[in-house]
Design a protein around this motif. Structure first.
Motif, short mmCIF file in Angstrom:
data_model
loop_
_atom_site.label_atom_id
_atom_site.label_comp_id
_atom_site.label_asym_id
_atom_site.label_seq_id
_atom_site.Cartn_x
_atom_site.Cartn_y
_atom_site.Cartn_z
N SER A 290 -70.16 -2.07 26.14
CA SER A 290 -71.34 -2.82 26.57
C SER A 290 -71.85 -3.70 25.44
N GLU A 291 -71.89 -3.12 24.26
CA GLU A 291 -72.39 -3.86 23.10
C GLU A 291 -71.46 -5.06 22.82
N GLU A 292 -70.18 -4.82 22.94
CA GLU A 292 -69.21 -5.90 22.68
C GLU A 292 -69.40 -7.05 23.67
N ILE A 293 -69.61 -6.69 24.93
CA ILE A 293 -69.76 -7.73 25.97
C ILE A 293 -71.07 -8.49 25.75
N ALA A 294 -72.12 -7.74 25.37
CA ALA A 294 -73.40 -8.40 25.12
C ALA A 294 -73.29 -9.39 23.96
N THR A 295 -72.58 -8.98 22.92
CA THR A 295 -72.36 -9.87 21.77
C THR A 295 -71.57 -11.11 22.20
N LEU A 296 -70.59 -10.86 23.06
CA LEU A 296 -69.77 -11.98 23.56
C LEU A 296 -70.63 -12.97 24.35
N LEU A 297 -71.53 -12.43 25.17
CA LEU A 297 -72.38 -13.31 25.98
C LEU A 297 -73.34 -14.10 25.06
N ARG A 298 -73.80 -13.44 24.04
CA ARG A 298 -74.67 -14.12 23.06
C ARG A 298 -73.92 -15.32 22.47
N GLN A 299 -72.64 -15.05 22.16
CA GLN A 299 -71.78 -16.09 21.59
C GLN A 299 -71.58 -17.23 22.58
N VAL A 300 -71.40 -16.85 23.87
CA VAL A 300 -71.21 -17.86 24.93
C VAL A 300 -72.40 -18.82 24.94
N SER A 301 -73.58 -18.24 24.73
CA SER A 301 -74.78 -19.06 24.79
C SER A 301 -74.99 -19.86 23.50
N SER A 302 -74.99 -19.15 22.37
CA SER A 302 -75.38 -19.85 21.14
C SER A 302 -74.26 -20.70 20.56
N GLU A 303 -73.01 -20.22 20.64
CA GLU A 303 -71.92 -21.01 20.03
C GLU A 303 -71.32 -22.02 21.00
N TRP A 304 -71.17 -21.57 22.27
CA TRP A 304 -70.46 -22.44 23.22
C TRP A 304 -71.40 -23.19 24.16
N GLY A 305 -72.69 -22.96 23.98
CA GLY A 305 -73.71 -23.79 24.62
C GLY A 305 -73.86 -23.64 26.12
N ARG A 306 -73.51 -22.48 26.69
CA ARG A 306 -73.69 -22.28 28.14
C ARG A 306 -75.01 -21.55 28.39
N ALA A 307 -75.71 -21.96 29.43
CA ALA A 307 -76.91 -21.21 29.84
C ALA A 307 -76.45 -19.95 30.54
N ILE A 308 -77.13 -18.83 30.28
CA ILE A 308 -76.75 -17.58 30.93
C ILE A 308 -77.97 -16.97 31.62
N LEU A 309 -77.79 -16.59 32.88
CA LEU A 309 -78.82 -15.84 33.58
C LEU A 309 -78.20 -14.48 33.88
N MET A 310 -78.71 -13.44 33.21
CA MET A 310 -78.08 -12.12 33.30
C MET A 310 -79.05 -11.08 33.87
N VAL A 311 -78.62 -10.37 34.87
CA VAL A 311 -79.41 -9.26 35.40
C VAL A 311 -78.93 -7.99 34.72
N THR A 312 -79.85 -7.20 34.20
CA THR A 312 -79.44 -5.95 33.55
C THR A 312 -80.54 -4.90 33.62
N HIS A 313 -80.11 -3.65 33.54
CA HIS A 313 -81.05 -2.54 33.44
C HIS A 313 -81.19 -2.08 31.99
N ASP A 314 -80.22 -2.50 31.18
CA ASP A 314 -80.07 -1.93 29.84
C ASP A 314 -80.88 -2.72 28.80
N PRO A 315 -81.93 -2.11 28.22
CA PRO A 315 -82.77 -2.82 27.25
C PRO A 315 -81.98 -3.31 26.02
N ARG A 316 -80.96 -2.51 25.61
CA ARG A 316 -80.21 -2.91 24.41
C ARG A 316 -79.41 -4.19 24.68
N ILE A 317 -78.95 -4.32 25.90
CA ILE A 317 -78.19 -5.52 26.25
C ILE A 317 -79.14 -6.72 26.39
N ALA A 318 -80.29 -6.44 27.04
CA ALA A 318 -81.26 -7.52 27.26
C ALA A 318 -81.77 -8.07 25.92
#
Lengths: 243, 844
Positions: A179-207
């Motif tokens: 989960s942590e790895e995927i969250a880091t990847l999504l962060r990268q998608v947004s900050s490095e690759w410039g995509r907007a992300i709208l993510m639904v989650t229950h997990d505070p650590r991921i959010a």
């Protein structure tokens, strides 16, 4: 200009006495490259919001504008094309085609877009490399771990260079490390690759990886807070009573 | 390779058993259609070649349209036509040789020619000895014959040897005076004799079977042919030869049966494919939803499934073509082996015409793709949201109920039609009944499985209840399977009903025929077929045998009514009534038989009346060698031997006058009162010994022969019924295998909570029995009316039989249904029992 903008977005299921308002006049906007997490208790309307933004469902009232186009004005074919070209999806259960390899799964949106298979494969391999799966490109889903499968799904979501990625509980089916790895990847998608992300989650650590957290309850947005790291995320959650 | 093909290929490879079962359904249908259509032209071509070769070197050939013998003086009319250099009558007849002496062949063609004129029409290159000469015309001299060298070699004959051939007067012994180098039609053994001798042999004085002519040099073929046509008048065929119409018709009927079987197998294959694709769509709902979410259009989803059906179709059709080729090759080899000698055929060659390829490929691919269309459309309607929703149950319930009502309405209409008494409505009613019951099958699954599961739950209590619930929660799939089993078993019951009626009917005919004490008949049942008739000597010899009382004879000639070839049977009404009787049609009696004394009156059998659409009192124009003649139908009656073919009965005088036939092809005799029947049989045996192409039977032996024939007939029908039922076995197997796959996780759960492998096996077996029980019950309900429809239908084309309640058929159908239940369950039950619990629980 916002990449996503909803105005008075409402979704009511059923009619008369059995009517249930899943979403109630939601106004929300996302800027290009912004990573927004949507949180809230079960049944608060998170997934409904995501489905409406992705053009998977139609609103009872209100509008959704993506990239400047109001999607309720579009035909089914036009919405399909919009999804294919401008939106990437990441699902909780990965939803990979079991008989296709990682690279074939990642290339699917391009292939559906009538892209040449060689060009699609090259592009898919490029994205698999970016998500750290260059050595698993020929493996089928059943030969990959859950985290690896979700990385393939992320690569698939990004292969068409979309402006927006919609992620529905992307870590809901993963162990904490993955989960942590995927969250880091999504962060990268947004900050490095410039995509907007709208993510639904229950997990505070991921959010906590997001730029902004939108809290929902009973179909309404009850809080919309910019965060900067885990600490400010925890504060925001405490404020709305999620922690 | 496109993603659609990649997906299709890999999905199919991932589900090998299901792919194999679905493929098999198509293979069977394509194999039958391709295989038989590849064999049939070979048979027809052989016949054509055989016929053509026999007249190959002749410029012009004239035959009577009905194949009847005609006046040899027609040759004079042909010879008188401008452009004809020479014309000669020919009498060609096939003769079945007696078993002794052994000539290494069962039959020969005796060709009577004019030794003087015939060499001007075709060449007879002598290899050894001499050709026939004018002096050989003398019927009182020692008979001589000339044979082709190849025939001589096969029959082990040389110049100077003797050849014994059955003749009207008994047997005739020829001296072989020469052999010829002339080519012989394939698989035919010929013997040339002088025309008067041949006419004497076959009791056909002054008659010919064909006129052969040669053109003058430089004559225009078409003009001469036209002039010859004008000269000989109506009732003749100029310039071409017609194949043996009975044999050709037989091949055509067989071809139709195989094509119907193939179509039926393909329709069943369609059912199976529909079932399979519905399951595939349900299984891949998440995949489809995801594809829609990431941008696949509805058309692309439709395309994905149609591509898969296309790949399935190519696989099934390809293998079907291969199997069909094998089937044709084996059939051709088998036919050559089994009947080649009997029919004097050396070998059939398979021949696959463009139209055969197109037919098989179109039907194979068409059935597959068409059956996949509805599931593919359903798939294209799946929304992206379905990728996230849990599986839904009972999605077919509503549609099934609606279809159930439509089905019930159709069954009610069908029942009305079946009871209407009108042949057309009854046929339509049979079809509607099957359609109605198929539509209603899914709605009826619940109540019927509730009923049958009580029995199964007595044996397998827990598994039976689970099996019932499994079938009831997907009534759509169960309904399709039940329909497939029902249609197959309805056909089994229908065919059994028809068999009971036909065999019962023939038995009744045969009983009437065996009212006669003794029968002298040619080898072979039907009167046509070119066998040698007997002159008056044989009937006379029978009559004068001690202990023999009344004697009646039957004579035969072919004729044409409109386009229909019919049999004309000559009888002496008074004699015939003493020794045998007709099975009269309603409104006819012995009084009508007596009317045959009038040469313008005929008695017509049911087949004749049905095919010419005539009835008692109508007039009918029959083409005879003497031209068209109008007869009045005095009444309707069937005799056992000729019931299958359109036949009219005339007086023997009329047959002699118009067809020139005086030879007897059958003699019926009764013993005098008080005579020792066994002794009479022995005396008659000695009498008949002189007529080697005839056989003598007493009533008991005749009955035995007929019983054996009925036994063979029943075996043929039973085999047909089983072949028809096989696709339903596949449908059952397919449904059970799909059920196991679809419920893998559930089976894993059952095993996890303590179900033994044996209990899982029982669960599948119980499902199989339930499905088969419902299908069999429906098959019985639909099958009896279907049998009634078949009996009425064959009655409408002239084969009148009474409907008989098919008790044996019903029992056989139930046995087949139960047997199928066991057979179909074997593989899926083993598969289910062997599932690994952990993998099954993780199964998506």
């Amino acid at each position: 200009m916002a990449i996503v903008e909803t105005k008075g977005l409402t979704k009511v299921y059923g009619t008369g006495e059995t009517a249930v308002t899943a979403l109630d006049a939601v106004d929300l906007s996302l800027d290009p490259g912004e990573f927004v997490a949507v949180m809230g208790p079960s049944g608060c309307g998170k997934s409904t919001l995501l489905n409406l933004v992705g053009g998977l469902d139609t609103p009872t009232s209100g509008t959704v504008t993506i990239d400047g186009r109001e999607i309720s004005q579009l035909s089914d074919d036009e919405i399909t094309r919009l999804r294919r070209e401008r939106i990437g999806f990441v699902f909780q259960f990965f939803n990979l085609i079991p008989v296709l390899s990682a690279v074939e799964n990642a290339a699917l949106p391009l292939i559906l877009d009538r892209g040449g298979s060689a060009r699609a494969a090259a592009k898919a391999e490029e994205w698999l490399e970016r998500v750290g799966l260059e050595d698993r490109r020929a493996n089928r889903p059943d030969q990959l771990s859950g985290g690896q499968q979700q990385r393939v799904a992320v690569a698939r979501a990004l292969v068409t260079e979309p402006a927006l990625v919609l992620a529905d509980e992307p870590t809901g089916n993963l162990d904490s490390k993955s989960s942590e790895e995927i969250a880091t990847l999504l962060r990268q998608v947004s900050s490095e690759w410039g995509r907007a992300i709208l993510m639904v989650t229950h997990d505070p650590r991921i959010a906590a990886h997001a730029d902004r957290i939108v809290f929902m309850r009973d179909g309404r947005i009850v809080d919309d807070t910019k965060i900067a790291g885990a600490e400010s995320a925890r504060d925001a959650m405490e404020r709305v009573g999620l922690l | 390779m496109s993603i659609s093909f990649t997906l299709a290929r890999r999905y199919m490879a991932g589900r090998k058993l299901r792919t194999a079962l679905t493929t098999l359904a198509i293979v069977l249908g394509v194999m039958l259609i391709f295989g038989f259509n590849g064999t049939l032209p070979g048979m027809m071509e052989w016949m054509r070649k055989s016929m053509l070769a026999s007249v190959g070197e002749v410029d012009l050939n004239v035959q009577s349209a009905s194949s009847a013998l005609f006046d040899q003086r027609v040759a004079d009319k042909v010879a008188a036509v401008d452009g004809v250099a020479a014309a000669t009558p020919v009498l060609r007849r096939n003769v079945t040789l007696p078993e002794k002496p052994d000539y290494h062949t069962t039959g020969i063609t005796v060709i009577g020619i004019d030794p003087v004129v015939s060499p001007d029409v075709r060449s007879y290159p002598v290899a050894e000895g001499r050709m026939l000469a004018a002096s050989d015309d003398d019927t009182n001299a020692r008979p001589v014959a000339v044979i082709p060298a190849s025939t001589a070699e096969k029959m082990g004959l040389a110049v100077g040897d003797e050849l014994v051939v059955p003749a009207a007067s008994g047997a005739m012994t020829f001296e072989v005076v020469g052999t010829l180098d002339s080519p012989v039609p394939p698989a035919t053994d010929e013997v040339y004799v002088s025309l008067p001798l041949a006419q004497d042999m076959f009791a056909a004085p002054g008659r010919a079977s064909a006129i052969e002519a040669a053109f003058e040099g430089g004559a225009d073929e078409e003009t001469v042919q036209e002039a010859v046509g004008d000269a000989v008048g109506d009732g003749y065929v100029i310039g071409s030869v017609t194949a043996d119409s009975t044999l050709a018709a037989g091949f055509e009927v067989a071809g139709t049966i195989f094509n119907v079987l193939g179509l039926f197998a393909l329709a069943m294959g369609g059912f199976i494919i529909l079932n399979t694709f519905r399951t595939i769509v349900a299984e891949r709902r998440h995949d489809i939803g995801m594809l829609r979410a990431i941008g696949a259009s509805r058309r692309q989803i439709l395309g994905l499934f149609l591509t898969e059906s296309l790949v399935q179709g190519v696989l099934g059709t390809g293998l079907g073509l291969l199997a069909g080729w094998g089937f044709a090759t084996v059939t051709a080899a088998g036919m050559s082996e089994l009947v080649g000698d009997l029919m004097r055929i050396e070998s059939f060659e398979t021949s696959f015409s463009v139209s055969t390829w197109v037919l098989a490929i179109t039907l194979g691919m068409g059935a597959t793709v068409l059956s996949a269309i509805l599931p593919a459309i359903a798939a294209s309607r799946i929304t992206p949201l379905d990728a996230m929703r849990p599986q839904l149950g009972d999605v077919y319930e509503k549609a099934a109920t609606k279809r159930g009502w439509v089905g019930l309405a159709l069954v009610a209409i069908a029942a009305g039609m079946l009871l209407s008494g009108n042949d057309g409505l009854i046929g339509l009613g049979g079809l509607l009944l099957l359609v109605g019951m198929s539509l209603g099958a899914s709605a009826a699954v619940k109540p019927i499985t509730d009923f049958f599961s009580r029995g199964i739950e007595l044996v397998y209590r827990r598994e039976g209840a689970l099996a019932r619930a499994n079938l009831q929660r997907n009534p759509g799939r169960a309904g399709v399977t039940v329909s497939a089993v029902m249609i197959s078993l309805a056909l089994v019951t229908g065919i059994m009903t028809m068999t009971a009626a036909v065999v019962g009917g023939y038995a009744e005919y045969a009983e009437k025929a065996t009212g006669t004490d003794y029968l002298v008949i040619p080898q072979g049942l039907m009167l046509s077929g070119g066998m040698v008739g007997a002159g008056p000597e044989m009937a006379e010899a029978v009559r004068s045998t001690e202990g023999v009382g009344d004697v009646a004879t039957l004579r035969y000639a072919p004729a044409v009514v409109g386009d229909l070839t019919v049999q004309v049977v000559g009888i002496d009404a008074e004699e015939y009534a003493k020794v045998a009787s007709f099975r009269y049609s309603e409104g006819s009696s012995d009084a009508d038989l007596a009317k045959l004394a009038d040469p313008d009156m005929v008695l017509a059998n049911a087949s004749f009346r049905a095919q010419t659409k005539t009835a008692k009192g109508d007039t009918v124009e029959v083409m005879t060698p003497e031209g068209a003649r109008t007869f009045t139908i005095a009444g309707g009656g069937n005799d056992y031997i000729n019931a299958k073919l359109p036949t009219v009965y005339v007086s023997q005088e009329a047959l002699a006058d118009l067809w020139g036939v005086t030879a007897d092809v059958m003699v019926l005799a009764n013993a005098t009162e008080g005579a020792d029947k066994a002794a009479v049989l022995q005396s008659l045996g000695a009498t008949i010994d002189g007529f080697p192409s005839f056989k003598l039977y007493d009533a008991l032996a005749w009955q035995q022969v007929q019983n054996d024939l009925f036994g063979q007939l029943e075996i043929v029908y039973y085999t047909l019924a089983v072949v028809l039922a096989i696709p339903s076995l596949l449908a059952l197997l397919n449904t059970l295998a799909i059920g196991v796959l679809a419920r893998t996780r559930e089976i894993g759960m059952l095993r996890a909570v303590g179900a033994t492998r044996r209990q899982v096996k029982r669960l599948v077996v119980a499902e199989s029995f339930l499905l088969a029980a419902v299908g069999t019950a429906a098959g019985l309900v639909a099958g009896v009316p279907l049998g009634y429809v078949i009996v009425r239908s064959i009655g409408a084309v002239g084969l009148e039989f009474d409907f008989v309640w098919p008790t044996t058929g019903l029992v056989v159908t139930v046995i087949v249904g139960l047997l199928f239940a066991v057979l179909a369950a074997i593989i899926p039950a083993r598969q289910a029992a062997r599932l690994d619990v952990i993998r099954a629980l993780r199964y998506e």
